[in-house]
Write a protein that holds these residues in place. Structure first.
Motif, PDB file in Angstrom:
ATOM      1  N   VAL A   9       0.867  -1.183   0.000  1.00 35.52           N
ATOM      2  CA  VAL A   9       0.000   0.000   0.000  1.00 35.52           C
ATOM      3  C   VAL A   9       0.901   1.230   0.000  1.00 35.52           C
ATOM      4  O   VAL A   9       1.755   1.372   0.882  1.00 35.52           O
ATOM      5  CB  VAL A   9      -0.908   0.026   1.248  1.00 35.52           C
ATOM      6  CG1 VAL A   9      -1.827   1.236   1.214  1.00 35.52           C
ATOM      7  CG2 VAL A   9      -1.708  -1.271   1.355  1.00 35.52           C
ATOM      8  N   SER A  69      -6.865  -0.443   2.462  1.00 32.75           N
ATOM      9  CA  SER A  69      -6.222   0.792   1.994  1.00 32.75           C
ATOM     10  C   SER A  69      -7.282   1.891   1.889  1.00 32.75           C
ATOM     11  O   SER A  69      -8.474   1.621   2.007  1.00 32.75           O
ATOM     12  CB  SER A  69      -5.615   0.587   0.596  1.00 32.75           C
ATOM     13  OG  SER A  69      -6.649   0.570  -0.396  1.00 32.75           O
ATOM     14  N   GLU A  74      -4.376   6.379  -1.540  1.00 34.43           N
ATOM     15  CA  GLU A  74      -3.374   5.312  -1.618  1.00 34.43           C
ATOM     16  C   GLU A  74      -3.566   4.442  -2.862  1.00 34.43           C
ATOM     17  O   GLU A  74      -4.690   4.240  -3.325  1.00 34.43           O
ATOM     18  CB  GLU A  74      -3.450   4.431  -0.356  1.00 34.43           C
ATOM     19  CG  GLU A  74      -3.005   5.152   0.908  1.00 34.43           C
ATOM     20  CD  GLU A  74      -3.215   4.341   2.173  1.00 34.43           C
ATOM     21  OE1 GLU A  74      -4.166   3.519   2.208  1.00 34.43           O
ATOM     22  OE2 GLU A  74      -2.444   4.521   3.131  1.00 34.43           O
ATOM     23  N   VAL A  76      -2.515   0.502  -4.443  1.00 36.44           N
ATOM     24  CA  VAL A  76      -2.097  -0.813  -3.954  1.00 36.44           C
ATOM     25  C   VAL A  76      -1.494  -1.625  -5.095  1.00 36.44           C
ATOM     26  O   VAL A  76      -1.881  -1.468  -6.247  1.00 36.44           O
ATOM     27  CB  VAL A  76      -3.265  -1.615  -3.320  1.00 36.44           C
ATOM     28  CG1 VAL A  76      -3.797  -0.953  -2.094  1.00 36.44           C
ATOM     29  CG2 VAL A  76      -4.330  -1.907  -4.349  1.00 36.44           C
TER      30      VAL A  76
END
Lengths: 86, 86
Positions: A9, A69, A74, A76
């Motif tokens: 992440v 997340s 963010e 991933v």
């Protein structure tokens, strides 16, 4: 089937990364030069039982979007590998 | 030379991982079953200027031992890749 899952992440580009900035500022004081663009994220590993790789991947994507997340800030990266049968 | 460095910092086996345990306990309540052995660690990425791969690796090992991880309770995995020249 058992899958070994590794999720990374990371802060999305442009999102503040105070931990990374702190490390980048501190390393020269410890004598480490030449370090740039420090980014700190989370690494999540687990095993997952699923019928096949496609369903394992879609389940992990769902976990990331709903819990592991924050899709707003963010990104991933999901790595799946078939693990040893239980 | 410029190197792209990726360090994964993980709890050593046997060391408590409260974040991992919390995730493992919470996922079934969200409808995700079949998840085992959840471990959460840190992922650190940066670029490093060094004369060659060997000196880059030894510098990163030193950074990990002195600053980026706690060698008493954490293990590190270091990945180095030659990056695009600056």
């Amino acid at each position: 089937m058992i899958f070994e899952v590794h999720i990374e992440v990371r802060h999305r580009a442009g999102v503040a990364d105070p931990e990374g900035a702190t490390i980048e500022r501190s390393l020269p004081a410890l004598g480490f030069d030449g370090v740039r663009d420090v980014h700190v994220g989370k690494s999540i590993r687990f095993t997952l039982e699923a019928t096949d790789e496609a369903s394992a991947r879609s389940e992990v994507e769902d976990m990331c979007a709903r819990f592991l997340s924050n899709p707003v800030i963010e990104d991933v990266e999901i790595h799946l590998r078939e693990g040893a049968a239980a």
